[in-house]
Design a protein around this motif. Sequence first.
Motif, mmCIF file in Angstrom:
data_model
loop_
_atom_site.group_PDB
_atom_site.id
_atom_site.type_symbol
_atom_site.label_atom_id
_atom_site.label_comp_id
_atom_site.label_asym_id
_atom_site.label_seq_id
_atom_site.Cartn_x
_atom_site.Cartn_y
_atom_site.Cartn_z
ATOM 1 N N VAL A 235 0.840 -1.201 0.000
ATOM 2 C CA VAL A 235 0.000 0.000 0.000
ATOM 3 C C VAL A 235 0.877 1.256 0.000
ATOM 4 C CG1 VAL A 235 -1.756 1.274 1.273
ATOM 5 C CG2 VAL A 235 -1.861 -1.222 1.168
ATOM 6 N N SER A 236 1.935 1.247 0.809
ATOM 7 C CA SER A 236 2.839 2.410 0.879
ATOM 8 C C SER A 236 3.488 2.677 -0.474
ATOM 9 C CB SER A 236 3.908 2.176 1.946
ATOM 10 O OG SER A 236 3.337 2.094 3.231
ATOM 11 N N ALA A 237 3.904 1.603 -1.161
ATOM 12 C CA ALA A 237 4.541 1.772 -2.468
ATOM 13 C C ALA A 237 3.568 2.392 -3.469
ATOM 14 C CB ALA A 237 5.029 0.417 -2.979
ATOM 15 N N LEU A 238 2.319 1.952 -3.435
ATOM 16 C CA LEU A 238 1.316 2.514 -4.343
ATOM 17 C C LEU A 238 1.045 3.981 -4.028
ATOM 18 C CD1 LEU A 238 -1.116 -0.524 -4.439
ATOM 19 C CD2 LEU A 238 -0.009 0.502 -6.432
ATOM 20 N N LYS A 239 0.913 4.305 -2.744
ATOM 21 C CA LYS A 239 0.664 5.691 -2.360
ATOM 22 C C LYS A 239 1.830 6.592 -2.765
ATOM 23 C CE LYS A 239 -2.530 5.016 1.518
ATOM 24 N NZ LYS A 239 -2.746 5.244 2.974
ATOM 25 N N LEU A 240 3.057 6.114 -2.555
ATOM 26 C CA LEU A 240 4.232 6.897 -2.940
ATOM 27 C C LEU A 240 4.286 7.091 -4.448
ATOM 28 C CD1 LEU A 240 6.897 8.299 -2.284
ATOM 29 C CD2 LEU A 240 8.009 6.049 -2.359
ATOM 30 N N SER A 241 3.980 6.044 -5.201
ATOM 31 C CA SER A 241 3.985 6.136 -6.661
ATOM 32 C C SER A 241 2.981 7.165 -7.150
ATOM 33 C CB SER A 241 3.672 4.763 -7.259
ATOM 34 O OG SER A 241 3.533 4.862 -8.653
ATOM 35 N N ARG A 242 1.754 7.097 -6.620
ATOM 36 C CA ARG A 242 0.714 8.027 -7.064
ATOM 37 C C ARG A 242 1.054 9.465 -6.671
ATOM 38 N NH1 ARG A 242 -4.989 4.688 -6.037
ATOM 39 N NH2 ARG A 242 -4.571 3.068 -7.590
ATOM 40 N N ALA A 243 1.590 9.635 -5.461
ATOM 41 C CA ALA A 243 1.961 10.985 -5.023
ATOM 42 C C ALA A 243 3.086 11.544 -5.888
ATOM 43 C CB ALA A 243 2.385 10.953 -3.558
ATOM 44 N N THR A 244 4.041 10.687 -6.263
ATOM 45 C CA THR A 244 5.155 11.122 -7.110
ATOM 46 C C THR A 244 4.664 11.569 -8.480
ATOM 47 O OG1 THR A 244 6.674 9.622 -5.964
ATOM 48 C CG2 THR A 244 7.351 10.417 -8.128
ATOM 49 N N PHE A 245 3.763 10.814 -9.072
ATOM 50 C CA PHE A 245 3.248 11.189 -10.395
ATOM 51 C C PHE A 245 2.436 12.481 -10.325
ATOM 52 C CE2 PHE A 245 4.463 7.011 -11.885
ATOM 53 C CZ PHE A 245 4.755 7.254 -13.217
ATOM 54 N N ARG A 246 1.724 12.679 -9.228
ATOM 55 C CA ARG A 246 1.002 13.958 -9.075
ATOM 56 C C ARG A 246 1.974 15.126 -9.039
ATOM 57 N NH1 ARG A 246 -2.381 11.001 -5.504
ATOM 58 N NH2 ARG A 246 -1.197 11.760 -3.697
ATOM 59 N N LYS A 247 3.085 14.957 -8.331
ATOM 60 C CA LYS A 247 4.097 16.018 -8.262
ATOM 61 C C LYS A 247 4.719 16.269 -9.638
ATOM 62 C CE LYS A 247 3.750 17.194 -4.017
ATOM 63 N NZ LYS A 247 3.207 18.536 -3.694
ATOM 64 N N GLN A 249 3.288 15.875 -12.536
ATOM 65 C CA GLN A 249 2.303 16.616 -13.331
ATOM 66 C C GLN A 249 2.232 18.075 -12.903
ATOM 67 O OE1 GLN A 249 -1.047 14.138 -12.451
ATOM 68 N NE2 GLN A 249 -0.707 12.754 -14.175
ATOM 69 N N GLN A 250 2.242 18.325 -11.580
ATOM 70 C CA GLN A 250 2.208 19.706 -11.083
ATOM 71 C C GLN A 250 3.446 20.479 -11.521
ATOM 72 O OE1 GLN A 250 1.819 19.159 -6.871
ATOM 73 N NE2 GLN A 250 -0.253 18.308 -7.013
ATOM 74 N N ASN A 251 4.601 19.842 -11.445
ATOM 75 C CA ASN A 251 5.849 20.528 -11.794
ATOM 76 C C ASN A 251 5.928 20.815 -13.292
ATOM 77 O OD1 ASN A 251 6.688 20.611 -9.161
ATOM 78 N ND2 ASN A 251 8.001 18.807 -9.303
ATOM 79 N N ALA A 291 8.419 19.802 -5.267
ATOM 80 C CA ALA A 291 8.923 18.428 -5.171
ATOM 81 C C ALA A 291 9.258 18.070 -3.726
ATOM 82 C CB ALA A 291 10.154 18.255 -6.058
ATOM 83 N N ASN A 292 9.807 19.027 -2.976
ATOM 84 C CA ASN A 292 10.157 18.767 -1.580
ATOM 85 C C ASN A 292 8.933 18.519 -0.708
ATOM 86 O OD1 ASN A 292 12.985 18.752 -1.412
ATOM 87 N ND2 ASN A 292 13.074 20.972 -1.619
#
Length: 302
Positions: A235-247, A249-251, A291-292
Amino acid sequence: LTVGAPQVTDILALQGEERELLRLATSAELGSEHPIGRAVVAHARGAGLIPEQPAAFQAIRGKGIIAQVGDRNILVGTPELLCEQGVDVAAAAQQLATWQAEAKTAMLVAVDGQLAGVLAVADAIKEEMLAVLATLREMGLSTAMLTGDNARTAEAIARQAGIDHVVANVLPDGKVVEIQRLQTALGRVAMVGDGINDAPALVQADVGIAIGTGTDIAIEAADITLVRGDLWGVVSALKLSRATFRKIQQNLFWAFFYNLIMIPLAVLGLMHPALAEIAMATGSITVVSNANLLRRVDIRGR
């Protein structure tokens, strides 16, 4: 799915005494490295039985074992194995169905070509598994269980755990094919595994996730390793992956936002080049700062 410590739960002797049946099965299983085989040996020793070293031993992958104990030929394994060896298993059919419906793995024992009895082994589901699977469903993911167990046992475990798809009776060599079928039917597949036989399937999956407490070859084959072996790590790996892709896209938005507005204005002479440079620098600072913020994302599984 399970704690990895199967235990013998039931013994049914169709010929002779239960202790003799257990002794012969244990003697045959002495050469086995399979968790179920080790569970039988541990149960017998706990009951005070002294097994006999087999004179010959052959493991049939995904089906069971053939051994010679003293002057007796012993088969321990699935109904398919015994049928292939010419043993009539009809007398155990009802008991097999009962135990399999209780999520137990049943092993038939034949002595000198005759069905001698049945052993049932069960492994407890990991405490966190139900909550992990529920969380994965909340995240919009489908779950599937890939197992060498028979369909009845697999479906009983799936009902307990709330698993969407069950693929049972899978031999070790067939796991890659089953992963390919899941990819065709469901789309991208992430597989969690820990055994030697899981390695090719971990490579075939779009994302292979190895349990850190598993075999080295599975860890080498996987894309992600859960070091602690805690399934909440999925679950943690999935949450980290999704949060990273959101960042990401935002960047990308902020980077293009500054460049698309400021650079054309500078080229047209509507803005001093120095201001455009400042805007670009501001864009870089915005991207790095955003990103930070990823460090503040809560990726805990529970």
